[in-house]
Design a protein around this motif. Structure first.
Motif, PDB file in Angstrom:
ATOM      1  N   ARG A  11       8.268  -0.141  -6.232  1.00  0.00           N
ATOM      2  CA  ARG A  11       7.433   0.961  -6.710  1.00  0.00           C
ATOM      3  C   ARG A  11       7.865   1.439  -8.095  1.00  0.00           C
ATOM      4  O   ARG A  11       7.058   1.990  -8.852  1.00  0.00           O
ATOM      5  CB  ARG A  11       7.468   2.118  -5.711  1.00  0.00           C
ATOM      6  N   LYS A  66      -2.544   0.151  -5.584  1.00  0.00           N
ATOM      7  CA  LYS A  66      -1.519  -0.544  -4.827  1.00  0.00           C
ATOM      8  C   LYS A  66      -0.549  -1.226  -5.798  1.00  0.00           C
ATOM      9  O   LYS A  66      -0.807  -1.329  -6.994  1.00  0.00           O
ATOM     10  CB  LYS A  66      -2.142  -1.592  -3.901  1.00  0.00           C
ATOM     11  N   ASP A  85       0.824  -1.199   0.000  1.00  0.00           N
ATOM     12  CA  ASP A  85       0.000   0.000   0.000  1.00  0.00           C
ATOM     13  C   ASP A  85       0.867   1.262   0.000  1.00  0.00           C
ATOM     14  O   ASP A  85       2.103   1.195  -0.057  1.00  0.00           O
ATOM     15  CB  ASP A  85      -0.982   0.006   1.180  1.00  0.00           C
ATOM     16  N   ALA A  86       0.211   2.413   0.068  1.00  0.00           N
ATOM     17  CA  ALA A  86       0.919   3.697  -0.030  1.00  0.00           C
ATOM     18  C   ALA A  86       1.862   3.940   1.136  1.00  0.00           C
ATOM     19  O   ALA A  86       2.820   4.711   1.015  1.00  0.00           O
ATOM     20  CB  ALA A  86      -0.101   4.839  -0.119  1.00  0.00           C
ATOM     21  N   THR A  87       1.624   3.281   2.274  1.00  0.00           N
ATOM     22  CA  THR A  87       2.491   3.478   3.446  1.00  0.00           C
ATOM     23  C   THR A  87       3.723   2.577   3.435  1.00  0.00           C
ATOM     24  O   THR A  87       4.572   2.689   4.312  1.00  0.00           O
ATOM     25  CB  THR A  87       1.705   3.221   4.742  1.00  0.00           C
ATOM     26  N   GLY A  88       3.788   1.675   2.451  1.00  0.00           N
ATOM     27  CA  GLY A  88       4.918   0.760   2.390  1.00  0.00           C
ATOM     28  C   GLY A  88       4.678  -0.548   3.106  1.00  0.00           C
ATOM     29  O   GLY A  88       5.612  -1.332   3.305  1.00  0.00           O
ATOM     30  N   LYS A  89       3.443  -0.835   3.476  1.00  0.00           N
ATOM     31  CA  LYS A  89       3.141  -2.100   4.153  1.00  0.00           C
ATOM     32  C   LYS A  89       2.800  -3.168   3.126  1.00  0.00           C
ATOM     33  O   LYS A  89       1.938  -2.983   2.275  1.00  0.00           O
ATOM     34  CB  LYS A  89       1.965  -1.936   5.120  1.00  0.00           C
ATOM     35  N   ASN A 109       6.766  -4.458   7.006  1.00  0.00           N
ATOM     36  CA  ASN A 109       7.028  -3.037   6.826  1.00  0.00           C
ATOM     37  C   ASN A 109       8.236  -2.873   5.908  1.00  0.00           C
ATOM     38  O   ASN A 109       9.378  -3.015   6.329  1.00  0.00           O
ATOM     39  CB  ASN A 109       7.282  -2.369   8.177  1.00  0.00           C
ATOM     40  N   THR A 129       2.178  -9.499   7.451  1.00  0.00           N
ATOM     41  CA  THR A 129       2.409  -8.118   7.010  1.00  0.00           C
ATOM     42  C   THR A 129       3.867  -7.758   7.270  1.00  0.00           C
ATOM     43  O   THR A 129       4.460  -8.208   8.257  1.00  0.00           O
ATOM     44  CB  THR A 129       1.491  -7.134   7.753  1.00  0.00           C
ATOM     45  N   ASN A 151       9.435  -0.288   4.688  1.00  0.00           N
ATOM     46  CA  ASN A 151      10.229   0.914   4.947  1.00  0.00           C
ATOM     47  C   ASN A 151      11.550   0.558   5.637  1.00  0.00           C
ATOM     48  O   ASN A 151      12.482   1.367   5.654  1.00  0.00           O
ATOM     49  CB  ASN A 151       9.444   1.900   5.810  1.00  0.00           C
TER      50      ASN A 151
END
Length: 277
Positions: free
Chosen positions: A87, A128, A50-54, A75, A73, A77
């Motif tokens: 991305r 996504k 998703d947009a948060t990097g998860k 992270n 899940t 980041n």
């Protein structure tokens, strides 16, 4: 040539298995099943970033000696170079994740039981980033054939998923249209019933008014006739609301005295009431 033929058969087996109206989940499950049969002894997974990097793994098929990742899940980041690569639409090839600089050996990023990985990102209609994954429990030198095969499968899967999403959206819009048509039909029916009922109430109310005019002021029947007229007035208000619903008119709310309404209902429903007695 043999590898190209095998890859073509794999793609055909996936595309031939996709049926009209299949859900997104069914398409992904079919694709992973074919890949699992093709790349034996390796975990095959699919997830979205998703947009948060998860990263969330939604589908996973694996040999008995590797843990499942469904629901896991991560992270991404924690591995910014890896996230940027995905991305940017870059294929990530790691023969040994423990030695890969962009992964820095992070189990929380590559997934439990993963030593080597081949991850191919794909564009999704939802915005996504979809991720098709091959994970090996041991260091593994990924061949050009494996990279090309997974990339082509990813490209086909992206196209099919977009089509499935479009079909889902279309079915949702069609269902909304059907519901709207049902509500319109109910509105027309309610309006027709209300119109006929209003004509009957007009006769009742009119005769009650004539009855009141014919009775003396001290006649005990006056109160009953007045109650009939008042009840007819309430019913006429309800029919007006039904007519407004049938014509899709905006109703005009007004302030009412709830005590007066309850007192009137109590009188009409009492044991010696004029309507139920």
């Amino acid at each position: 040539l043999v590898q190209s033929h095998a890859r073509l058969e794999l793609l055909n087996s996936i595309l031939s298995g996709v049926k009209l109206g299949m859900t997104v989940n069914a398409v992904i499950e079919l694709t992973l099943q074919r890949l699992s049969e093709y790349f034996q002894g390796i975990r095959v997974a699919y997830g979205t970033v998703d947009a948060t990097g998860k990263l969330e793994i939604t589908h996973s098929l694996q040999p008995e000696f590797m843990p499942a990742l469904v629901g896991a899940t991560m992270n991404l980041n924690e591995a910014p170079e890896y996230l940027r690569a995905l991305r940017g639409g870059e294929v990530v090839v790691a023969p040994d994740s423990a030695k890969e600089q962009m992964l820095a050996g992070r189990v929380s990023v590559v997934g439990e039981g993963t030593r080597a990985l081949l991850h191919v990102p794909m564009e999704q209609a939802s915005g996504k980033v979809g991720l098709l994954c091959l994970d090996s429990p041991q260091p593994h030198s990924w061949s050009t054939h494996a990279v090309t095969t997974l990339s082509q499968v990813s490209s086909h899967l992206s196209f099919v998923l977009k089509d499935a999403e479009a079909g889902k959206t279309r079915r949702q819009l069609e269902e909304q249209l059907r519901q709207s048509q049902k509500m319109e039909a109910v509105g027309r029916l309610a309006g027709g019933v209300a119109h006929d009922f209003n004509n009957i109430l007009t006769i009742i109310s009119g005769n009650a008014q004539l009855g009141l005019m014919a009775l003396r002021e001290d006649d005990p029947m006056r109160e009953r006739m007045a109650t009939i007229q008042k009840a007819a007035g309430h019913a006429e208000e309800l029919t007006r609301r039904l007519l407004a619903f049938g014509r899709k008119q905006i109703t005009s709310p007004r302030v009412v005295n709830i005590n007066e309404i309850l007192a009137g209902l109590e009188k009409m429903s009492s044991p010696d009431g004029y309507l139920l007695g």
